[in-house]
Design an enzyme around this catalytic site. Structure first.
Site, PDB file in Angstrom:
ATOM      1  N   SER A  42       0.800  -1.220   0.000  1.00 39.35           N
ATOM      2  CA  SER A  42       0.000   0.000   0.000  1.00 39.35           C
ATOM      3  C   SER A  42       0.838   1.279   0.000  1.00 39.35           C
ATOM      4  O   SER A  42       0.314   2.359  -0.292  1.00 39.35           O
ATOM      5  CB  SER A  42      -0.950   0.017   1.201  1.00 39.35           C
ATOM      6  N   LYS A 119       0.826   4.565   6.931  1.00 36.48           N
ATOM      7  CA  LYS A 119       0.358   5.380   5.816  1.00 36.48           C
ATOM      8  C   LYS A 119       1.015   6.759   5.898  1.00 36.48           C
ATOM      9  O   LYS A 119       1.722   7.078   6.852  1.00 36.48           O
ATOM     10  CB  LYS A 119      -1.169   5.560   5.851  1.00 36.48           C
TER      11      LYS A 119
END
Length: 278
Positions: A42, A119
């Site tokens: 990701s 993230k």
């Protein structure tokens, strides 16, 4: 007869040594640095599957999320940070708290599942965030986006979970070249970083989100292959992340392996050893 007390003492000393070592390791992991292994794609190409790093817990101060989480389902171990430091949970505050900066790569606890995620911090408290046609808008203004060629990788199972990459050039067989479009995204505070795009999908067009006070908005750099704040946590995404759920900042990759195991030395990526994270 005289040997028995010595043998007993040796066992006791060994147990004490192990306990002291575990206590020291627990204190070090709680207060300073937590090891973190990248399990998914990701955050490509900033972080690759198999990158190993230490999370700087001193960067933003401490909360209940600073306590270690130990999850080893293979042997039935599931110790959550809230099990140890749950008495600190609930007021969304931190001890010696520091403010995360936009563009930081951050490890945080998922607001629902409690699992650690990593993230990039995109939205700050009180801001509006939206994605339109793959372009990020912050407070109604589009961020600067510059084409930067393509990101290419071999289409093959990656890491211990044998995850297969998604490709902009369609389904690619084993050994083929998987291609993604790459751009350099520059955030309002001047932080620039690469992002990847596969093709238009639902997460490339979102409603306008207003980040609540005391919360943050996170997105993965591999935009079309990331479960993040663009989807509310009740709908299976991440949603807004409370301040107290932040674990720390990722500053540097220490080690990297492209194989199914770190022991496969022929799959090591020496060019990523001690690489700074931007």
């Amino acid at each position: 007869m005289a040997s028995e007390p010595k043998k007993g003492n040796a066992i006791i000393e060994t147990i004490k040594t192990v306990v002291y070592a575990l206590l020291i390791a627990g204190i070090f992991r709680t207060l300073f640095f937590q090891p973190f292994w990248i399990p998914s794609g990701s955050m490509k190409n900033t972080l690759l599957i198999g990158d190993f790093l230490f999370v700087n817990k001193m960067a933003y101060g401490y909360s209940y999320a600073s306590c270690p989480t130990v999850f080893i389902p293979q042997i039935g171990i599931n110790i959550d940070a809230a099990d140890i430091c749950g008495f600190l949970d609930g007021d969304n505050s931190r001890i010696l708290g520091g403010e995360p900066q936009r563009g930081d790569v951050v490890v945080f606890r998922h607001p629902v599942t409690g699992r650690d995620f990593i993230k990039r911090l995109i939205g700050l408290p009180g801001e509006t965030i939206q994605v339109r046609d793959s372009v990020l808008y912050i407070n109604g203004a589009p961020v600067e986006l510059t084409p930067d060629g393509t990101f290419e990788e071999v289409a093959e199972p990656q890491g211990p979970q044998a995850l297969r990459p998604r490709c902009a050039n369609g389904p690619v067989g084993d050994g083929g070249i998987c291609v993604k479009d790459q751009f350099i995204e520059t955030l309002p505070n001047g932080v620039s970083h690469p992002i990847l795009n596969i093709g238009l999908q639902g997460s490339d067009n979102t409603p306008v989100y207003t980040v609540p006070e005391g919360h943050y908005f996170f997105m993965g750099d591999n935009r079309d292959n990331s479960s993040d704040s663009r989807v509310p946590s009740v709908a299976g995404g991440v949603g807004f992340v409370p301040y107290e759920n932040i674990v720390g900042r990722a500053d540097r990759i220490m080690f990297s392996s492209a194989g199914r195991s770190m022991l496969y030395f022929w799959t090591w990526r020496p060019d990523r050893f001690f690489k700074g994270i931007e």
